[in-house]
Design an enzyme around this catalytic site. Structure first.
Site, PDB file in Angstrom:
ATOM      1  N   HIS A   1       0.836  -1.204   0.000  1.00 48.67           N
ATOM      2  CA  HIS A   1       0.000   0.000   0.000  1.00 48.67           C
ATOM      3  C   HIS A   1       0.876   1.261   0.000  1.00 48.67           C
ATOM      4  CE1 HIS A   1      -3.596   2.429   1.210  1.00 48.67           C
ATOM      5  NE2 HIS A   1      -2.642   3.204   1.714  1.00 48.67           N
ATOM      6  N   GLU A   2       1.788   1.327   0.944  1.00 46.43           N
ATOM      7  CA  GLU A   2       2.633   2.520   1.051  1.00 46.43           C
ATOM      8  C   GLU A   2       3.547   2.643  -0.164  1.00 46.43           C
ATOM      9  OE1 GLU A   2       1.802   4.672   3.047  1.00 46.43           O
ATOM     10  OE2 GLU A   2       0.518   3.408   4.285  1.00 46.43           O
TER      11      GLU A   2
ATOM     12  N   HIS B   1       1.752   4.458  -2.853  1.00 47.31           N
ATOM     13  CA  HIS B   1       1.861   5.913  -2.655  1.00 47.31           C
ATOM     14  C   HIS B   1       3.244   6.401  -3.113  1.00 47.31           C
ATOM     15  CE1 HIS B   1      -1.852   6.754  -0.574  1.00 47.31           C
ATOM     16  NE2 HIS B   1      -1.588   5.999   0.465  1.00 47.31           N
TER      17      HIS B   1
ATOM     18  N   HIS C   1       3.477   6.869  -6.727  1.00 45.50           N
ATOM     19  CA  HIS C   1       2.724   8.068  -7.120  1.00 45.50           C
ATOM     20  C   HIS C   1       3.644   9.300  -7.028  1.00 45.50           C
ATOM     21  CE1 HIS C   1      -1.525  10.143  -6.667  1.00 45.50           C
ATOM     22  NE2 HIS C   1      -1.044  10.255  -7.889  1.00 45.50           N
TER      23      HIS C   1
HETATM   24 ZN   LIG Z   1      -2.825   5.263   2.001  1.00 45.97          ZN
END
Ligand SMILES: [Zn+2]
Length: 707
Positions: free
Chosen positions: A475-476, A479, A482
């Site tokens: 998940h991280e 990010h 991104h």
């Molecule tokens: Zn998040």
């Protein structure tokens, strides 16, 4: 902030150019005492820059206003970025004291910027003439974002309205702080102190935690259950003592509603009233309308439509789950109706019986280093990136750095992973940056961090993760990509600076690749034997994904609906908060055996600041997007389909805030998202459909960010 600048100028590493490897700041040389003078100088420098832009005698142009604003405040960015990385990941008394001092200064600084009348007049004039300025799409977007931000902060209002707004903001800020402190006070005041004989059912880790909690509270040798979610939930999950479960549960759901000095209900009524007034000053009917206007959802109705779609199905699934639990109670000879304090306990029993899944059996297959490699390989197969460890000076020996390059071997940025829990680190997991990508000041490459709190192993042992931890890592890392893949000119639009109901798309989407069989088979290997996870175990692990999702979806969705309802109230000065909540839940036909995940009197997402006020729906909004987005890969039969990956990179991961999020999503997917994939993922479809090999979408509800 008393140190004379002349003495710190030459020695303060925060005030020098960042000339370390990869343009890093001199992290090991930075000490807490450097921050006060550095903030002071950086704030003054930014104020001077803003004043100069506002006072420019020339008529406003894109260059002398917007570009000038985008180039301003660089010293402040640098000091803040270093400071907030440390305040989160490696803090202490000195840093915390500076944080209390600096946070209001930064808030005041930002208010002064957004309520600067001369500055706003220049932006407003440019905005009026925007079609005649010959702007390209990105320029137009930056101007639009500036204009929106200023207007939403109240820049277009007359002076009395602005003064009222400032007073409201200040009052809301102190109410928010009070709200959070009241919840904390109620949590601190309560402990259920138990004897050894009261612990029936508790596993070793829960006993150890209860023992430590008792010790901390002055009851050595005993056991204490506290109202911290981890303590409380594991007690509810494992304790065989129904009477004690009820006690703990009642205390847990009464936080902020106990009467006396820490009761939050009057604060809520005042906050809701002030938020409503604020919205009206800014031209919106309700706070929910104001809040949603600048989100992907745009209107409360759009958010509600999604929640309504889910709500009925979630209740239906929860009813089936309830019946199964009631049956289990009967089979054990119990003669009582399932109560809210029974749900977790019987669910845990059912989980064991149904899936025979033991955390201790899973963990050896999820080694931290292997999971980092898995996240890297996924980024390589999707986007052609490579990651090479580099030795650079950082702020803590546990943090590790990797140089990121693209398929052509060009430098993309620096990725720093800081994975282990320690006393100096806040709990949770997050992505942050020391420097964001932009092209306004040359080809500026990003420095992106992932901070996690995985348990550090004893020396010589491999670090092992739970499956949930591995998901958090992915998940991280989503990010992080991104931020790393960002390809924009203006800092305002870079990387993760998108609306809050869109920002979890790149991260939640990335989690799906952890469950792709090729990745799991290659990287989920036993720490001792090196063997891949046996298929039967993998199947059992993946089979639990829709288990108890009726409950999880109901307890989440009820919160999101009540949040929208309370922030749609036209006036709330005399609001009876407990009655409002009860009536609202009755109207929604809330199942009697389930309580909101956060009841209003302790709903910190909504009232400790306004981060998620009228915005709690965002988690599910983003989940619609990630489930639907992964379907685009599933449809091709290849979880790494190159054409889909290219579109994903172009329109989502590298696009920052270049476009309206709905437009960006449509460009990627060819259409707006539908809810189907989300329903399938949570097991909320009427009949289960067969999974295609790559449609391994379902997983736990998205609570990784403290939902
Ligand atoms: Zn998040």
């Amino acid at each position: 902030m008393t140190q004379p600048p002349s003495t710190t100028n030459t020695q303060n590493p925060l005030l020098t150019e960042w000339s370390g490897p990869f343009g890093l700041p001199p992290l090991p040389a930075i000490a807490p005492e450097h921050f006060r003078p550095a903030f002071e100088r950086a704030l003054a420098a930014h104020r001077a820059e803003i004043d100069a832009i506002a006072a420019n005698a020339g008529s406003p142009s894109f260059d002398n206003t917007i570009v000038a604003l985008e180039k301003s405040g660089r010293a402040l960015d640098r000091v803040s970025n270093v400071f907030f990385v440390l305040a989160g990941a490696h803090t202490g008394d000195a840093i915390e004291a500076i944080e209390r001092e600096v946070s209001p200064l930064l808030a005041r600084h930002s208010n002064a910027l957004y309520l600067n009348a001369k500055l706003y007049a220049r932006i407003a004039e440019l905005y009026r003439r925007r079609d005649k300025l010959g702007l390209n799409a990105e320029h137009a977007r930056v101007l639009d974002r500036y204009h929106t931000r200023f207007v939403r902060a109240g820049a277009a209002l007359d002076k009395p309205a602005q003064d009222r707004l400032a007073a409201i903001n200040e009052r809301l800020a102190s109410l928010g702080t009070q709200f959070g402190q009241n919840v904390l006070a109620d949590e601190k005041a309560y402990a259920l102190v138990l004897e050894e004989g009261d612990l029936t059912g508790l596993p070793d880790f829960a006993r150890a935690a209860a023992r430590a909690a008792a010790e901390e509270r002055g009851h050595p040798g005993k056991y204490a259950i506290t109202l911290a979610r981890s303590s409380c939930e594991s007690f509810l999950q494992f304790s065989a003592r129904r009477d004690l479960r009820e006690k703990v549960f009642q205390a847990w759901i009464k936080r902020g509603e106990n009467g006396g000095a820490t009761d939050n209900r009057a604060l809520i009524a005042e906050m809701v009233t002030l938020r409503g007034e604020r919205a009206k000053l800014l031209g919106f009917a309700t706070y929910a309308d104001y809040r949603l206007d600048d989100q992907m959802a745009k209107t409360p109705q759009a958010a509600r439509n999604l929640l309504d779609e889910v709500w009925g199905r979630a209740r239906a699934k929860a009813a089936v789950e309830r019946d199964a639990l009631q049956k289990l109670i009967a089979e054990e000879g119990g003669n009582f109706a399932l109560a809210p304090w029974d749900w977790r306990y019987y669910t845990e029993k059912l989980r064991k019986a149904k899936f025979d899944l033991d955390e201790a059996e899973i963990k050896p297959y999820f080694q931290l280093d292997k999971m980092i490699d898995a996240a890297f390989e996924t980024a390589h197969r999707l986007f052609g990136l490579t990651f090479t460890p580099v030795a650079v000076p950082l702020y803590h020996p546990d943090a590790r750095a990797f140089e990121v390059k693209d398929a052509q071997g060009r430098h993309v940025g620096l990725f720093i992973g800081d994975y282990f829990a320690r006393a100096s680190k806040h709990s949770g997991a997050w992505m942050t940056s020391l420097r964001d990508q932009e092209k306004l000041s040359g080809d500026v490459r990003p420095v992106i961090l992932n901070i996690c709190n995985f348990s550090k192993p004893a020396a010589g042992e491999p670090a092992l993760l739970s499956f949930d931890d591995a998901r958090t890592l992915f998940h991280e890392f989503g990010h992080a990509l991104h931020g790393l893949l960002s390809n924009v000119t203006y800092p305002l639009l870079a990387g993760t600076s998108v609306s809050s109901d869109f920002v979890e798309l790149p991260s939640q989407l990335y989690e799906h690749w952890l469950e792709v069989p090729e990745i799991l088979q290659k990287y989920a290997r036993h720490a001792r034997t090196g063997e891949p996870m046996p298929k039967a175990l993998l199947d059992r692990l993946l089979a639990t994904r829709t288990f108890n999702q009726g409950f999880a979806t109901v307890e989440y969705t009820a919160c999101a609906l009540v949040d929208l309802d309370i922030h749609a109230l036209p006036a709330a000065a005399d609001l009876d908060v407990s009655k409002f909540e009860r009536d609202d839940l009755d109207a929604l036909h809330m199942p009697a055996e389930i309580v909101m995940r956060h009841r209003l009197p302790h709903f910190q997402h909504l009232f400790s600041g306004d981060g998620y006020a009228a915005g709690y729906y965002s988690y599910m909004w983003s989940e619609v997007l990630d489930a639907d987005a992964f379907e685009a890969f599933a449809k091709t039969g290849n979880a790494f389909d190159p054409a889909t990956a290219q579109r994903l990179r172009d329109w989502i991961y590298s696009a920052g805030n270049l476009r309206d999020p709905a437009e960006a999503y449509k460009a990627f997917r060819g259409r707006l998202p539908t809810i189907d994939a989300l329903l399938k993922k949570r097991g909320l479809t009427i009949r289960q459909q067969r999974r295609s090999p790559h449609n391994l979408a379902a997983r736990r509800p998205l609570y990784c960010h403290g939902q």
